[in-house]
Write an enzyme that holds these catalytic residues in place. Structure first.
Site, PDB file in Angstrom:
ATOM      1  N   GLU A  35      -3.201   1.009  14.451  1.00  0.00           N
ATOM      2  CA  GLU A  35      -2.895  -0.334  13.945  1.00  0.00           C
ATOM      3  C   GLU A  35      -3.905  -1.339  14.466  1.00  0.00           C
ATOM      4  O   GLU A  35      -4.262  -1.310  15.656  1.00  0.00           O
ATOM      5  CB  GLU A  35      -1.483  -0.700  14.414  1.00  0.00           C
ATOM      6  CG  GLU A  35      -0.634  -1.347  13.368  1.00  0.00           C
ATOM      7  CD  GLU A  35      -0.312  -0.428  12.198  1.00  0.00           C
ATOM      8  OE1 GLU A  35      -1.006  -0.552  11.161  1.00  0.00           O
ATOM      9  OE2 GLU A  35       0.623   0.385  12.298  1.00  0.00           O
ATOM     10  N   THR A  37      -6.909  -1.428  13.839  1.00  0.00           N
ATOM     11  CA  THR A  37      -8.185  -0.752  14.119  1.00  0.00           C
ATOM     12  C   THR A  37      -9.096  -0.792  12.897  1.00  0.00           C
ATOM     13  O   THR A  37     -10.309  -0.661  13.032  1.00  0.00           O
ATOM     14  CB  THR A  37      -7.939   0.715  14.508  1.00  0.00           C
ATOM     15  OG1 THR A  37      -6.966   1.251  13.600  1.00  0.00           O
ATOM     16  CG2 THR A  37      -7.409   0.853  15.917  1.00  0.00           C
ATOM     17  N   ASP A  38      -8.516  -0.966  11.700  1.00  0.00           N
ATOM     18  CA  ASP A  38      -9.364  -0.835  10.494  1.00  0.00           C
ATOM     19  C   ASP A  38     -10.477  -1.880  10.453  1.00  0.00           C
ATOM     20  O   ASP A  38     -11.633  -1.567  10.196  1.00  0.00           O
ATOM     21  CB  ASP A  38      -8.550  -0.800   9.192  1.00  0.00           C
ATOM     22  CG  ASP A  38      -7.673  -2.013   8.916  1.00  0.00           C
ATOM     23  OD1 ASP A  38      -7.541  -2.887   9.797  1.00  0.00           O
ATOM     24  OD2 ASP A  38      -7.116  -2.085   7.793  1.00  0.00           O
ATOM     25  N   SER A  69       6.339 -10.720 -14.726  1.00  0.00           N
ATOM     26  CA  SER A  69       6.837  -9.938 -13.592  1.00  0.00           C
ATOM     27  C   SER A  69       8.347  -9.819 -13.724  1.00  0.00           C
ATOM     28  O   SER A  69       9.057 -10.825 -13.796  1.00  0.00           O
ATOM     29  CB  SER A  69       6.488 -10.647 -12.282  1.00  0.00           C
ATOM     30  OG  SER A  69       7.380 -10.200 -11.263  1.00  0.00           O
ATOM     31  N   LEU A 126       4.847  -3.078   4.121  1.00  0.00           N
ATOM     32  CA  LEU A 126       4.628  -1.784   3.465  1.00  0.00           C
ATOM     33  C   LEU A 126       3.606  -1.911   2.334  1.00  0.00           C
ATOM     34  O   LEU A 126       3.534  -1.087   1.432  1.00  0.00           O
ATOM     35  CB  LEU A 126       5.961  -1.221   2.935  1.00  0.00           C
ATOM     36  CG  LEU A 126       7.024  -0.992   4.023  1.00  0.00           C
ATOM     37  CD1 LEU A 126       8.341  -0.527   3.410  1.00  0.00           C
ATOM     38  CD2 LEU A 126       6.554   0.027   5.064  1.00  0.00           C
ATOM     39  N   SER A 127       2.808  -2.981   2.414  1.00  0.00           N
ATOM     40  CA  SER A 127       1.667  -3.172   1.511  1.00  0.00           C
ATOM     41  C   SER A 127       2.039  -3.365   0.057  1.00  0.00           C
ATOM     42  O   SER A 127       1.413  -2.769  -0.832  1.00  0.00           O
ATOM     43  CB  SER A 127       0.681  -2.009   1.638  1.00  0.00           C
ATOM     44  OG  SER A 127       0.129  -2.016   2.898  1.00  0.00           O
ATOM     45  N   ASP A 173      -4.927  -0.510   3.669  1.00  0.00           N
ATOM     46  CA  ASP A 173      -3.821  -0.515   2.708  1.00  0.00           C
ATOM     47  C   ASP A 173      -4.295  -0.158   1.304  1.00  0.00           C
ATOM     48  O   ASP A 173      -3.684   0.646   0.601  1.00  0.00           O
ATOM     49  CB  ASP A 173      -3.141  -1.892   2.692  1.00  0.00           C
ATOM     50  CG  ASP A 173      -2.687  -2.318   4.081  1.00  0.00           C
ATOM     51  OD1 ASP A 173      -2.660  -1.466   4.986  1.00  0.00           O
ATOM     52  OD2 ASP A 173      -2.369  -3.512   4.263  1.00  0.00           O
TER      53      ASP A 173
HETATM   54  C1  GLA Z   1      -2.258  -5.160   7.611  1.00  0.00           C
HETATM   55  C2  GLA Z   1      -3.664  -5.193   7.020  1.00  0.00           C
HETATM   56  C3  GLA Z   1      -4.393  -3.884   7.313  1.00  0.00           C
HETATM   57  C4  GLA Z   1      -4.332  -3.545   8.807  1.00  0.00           C
HETATM   58  C5  GLA Z   1      -2.902  -3.653   9.319  1.00  0.00           C
HETATM   59  C6  GLA Z   1      -2.830  -3.479  10.811  1.00  0.00           C
HETATM   60  O1  GLA Z   1      -1.481  -4.202   6.946  1.00  0.00           O
HETATM   61  O2  GLA Z   1      -3.605  -5.399   5.632  1.00  0.00           O
HETATM   62  O3  GLA Z   1      -5.720  -3.968   6.859  1.00  0.00           O
HETATM   63  O4  GLA Z   1      -5.199  -4.341   9.534  1.00  0.00           O
HETATM   64  O5  GLA Z   1      -2.305  -4.889   8.998  1.00  0.00           O
HETATM   65  O6  GLA Z   1      -3.172  -2.188  11.172  1.00  0.00           O
END
Ligand code: GLA
Length: 386
Positions: A35, A37-38, A69, A126-127, A173
């Site tokens: 987490e 780290t990206d 939507s 959860l993106s 994500d």
């Molecule tokens: C969010 C961001 C990701 C990542 C995470 C943490 O989801 O969109 O790019 O940085 O937080 O790991």
């Protein structure tokens, strides 16, 4: 079940716009470990999940886009010749942001009618936004007959979020929403974008506990963490040859030279360095089927996010603590950006029902909030639906 949902969306589209659509989907994700780290060019280990954004789309003859939507019960219209150039804090910003960039990268896009429906919980870490971006990109690629490599799709959607929405998120994500693989997690090197898929044992479930405390990271705190990491990288770049990002800093460098960093930046840096090491160890643990080791690494990751990176919350800590008292749990930690949202738990299949009951009740008792608990297997990435 999924087929029925797709048929329903097609039917409602046809009723609304008077013609048959194409259907695409893009999933949300959960991150097992790795987490924050990206954006430091490090390692992450996410899986796509069974919640998706679905889009039904058909081309128009003009350059207008009509986007409905079902989740919001709203309809937005815009003209491709005159796209808004600033976000307005609305879900349609994600659509506009992606389409703007596609026009730049692929050339003019056709106008289109869209009907969207998603079941990725919103603001839960959860993106849902990445899944919307990737679904929009896939949908416009389908109707324009253009092709983009999966890596380019992920980068384009990340850029839309960075440049148009203003959240400086990393690539994780969007990348996993494109590249997810059924029953597998994906170990991604965020510098080279090389990845390896590793199977999750069939009797191990991804159990996701939603604290129901919503997070948001177009807001300041996420971008603050990024800036603190950049300050640390800059500090080491001035002292250690070859350092471009925190990915290049070793624990040895940190111990020898880290004393000159402010206490706060030191902690942020320590999280990132130690988390990268944990991801690599976790991938090896999964490869040899050592889920207990994997679980211990998840526990250390949570502690580091809580104490060094300060992105956990009381609710997330409580959820993790409740999980640790349950039988059949290999590991538990917060997942995603933090400041609320969800925990990810690796749970042995036979214990999932008991886990849901006990953790759900314990959390409700102590917070007064009813959590949502989702049981998922790793899912495939974005694609066309038939
Ligand atoms: C969010 C961001 C990701 C990542 C995470 C943490 O989801 O969109 O790019 O940085 O937080 O790991």
């Amino acid at each position: 079940m999924r087929e029925r949902e797709s048929a329903g969306l097609t039917e409602r589209f046809t009723e609304l716009y008077g013609r048959e659509p194409l259907l695409v989907q893009a999933p949300g994700r959960v991150n097992l470990i790795g987490e924050h780290t990206d954006y430091n060019e490090g390692f992450v280990f996410p899986a796509a999940i069974g919640f998706q954004t679905k889009i039904a789309i058909a081309k128009r003859r003009d350059r207008r886009c009509i986007v409905s939507s079902e989740n919001y019960g709203e309809r937005v219209e815009f003209d491709l010749n005159d796209l808004p150039n600033a976000p307005r804090g609305h879900w349609s910003d994600y659509v506009v942001g992606v389409v703007r960039l596609m026009e730049r990268v692929c050339g003019p896009m056709p106008g289109a009618n869209l009907l969207m429906n998603g079941d990725v919980p919103l603001g839960a870490g959860l993106s849902s936004s990445a899944s919307l971006e990737v679904a929009v990109c896939k949908a416009f690629l389908e109707i324009s007959g253009q092709r983009l490599d999966g890596v380019v799709i992920a980068q384009l959607c990340q850029q839309a979020e960075n440049q148009f929405i203003g959240a400086r998120c990393g690539i994780m994500d969007q990348f996993i929403s494109v590249h997810g693989s059924k029953n597998h997690a994906l170990r991604l090197d965020c510098r080279t974008l090389e990845y390896r898929v590793l199977p999750i044992p069939p009797d191990t479930k991804l159990v996701i506990c939603n604290t129901m405390v919503s997070h948001s990271h177009s807001g300041g705190e996420y971008n603050d963490r990024r800036a603190e990491c950049e300050a640390a990288a800059h500090y080491f770049a001035e002292r250690v040859p070859g350092v471009k990002s925190l990915r290049d800093v070793t624990m040895d460098d940190f111990e020898k030279l880290g004393g000159g960093l402010s206490a706060l930046v030191r902690k942020r840096c320590h999280h990132v360095l130690s988390e990268n090491i944990r991801v690599l160890e976790a991938a090896e643990a999964l490869q040899v089927g050592d889920l207990y080791l994997f679980g211990r690494l998840m526990a250390s990751s949570h502690a580091s996010l809580r104490d060094d990176f300060n992105v956990s919350s009381n609710e997330l800590d409580l959820m993790v603590q409740l999980a640790h008292h349950q039988p059949g749990v290999y590991g538990s930690r917060m997942t995603g950006g933090g400041f609320g949202g969800c925990t990810i738990n690796l749970v042995q299949e036979n214990y999932v029902d008991e886990f849901k009951r006990t953790v759900g009740e314990g959390y409700k008792q102590q917070t007064g909030r009813q959590p949502e608990i989702y049981v998922s297997s790793a899912a495939d990435g974005a694609g066309r639906l038939v």
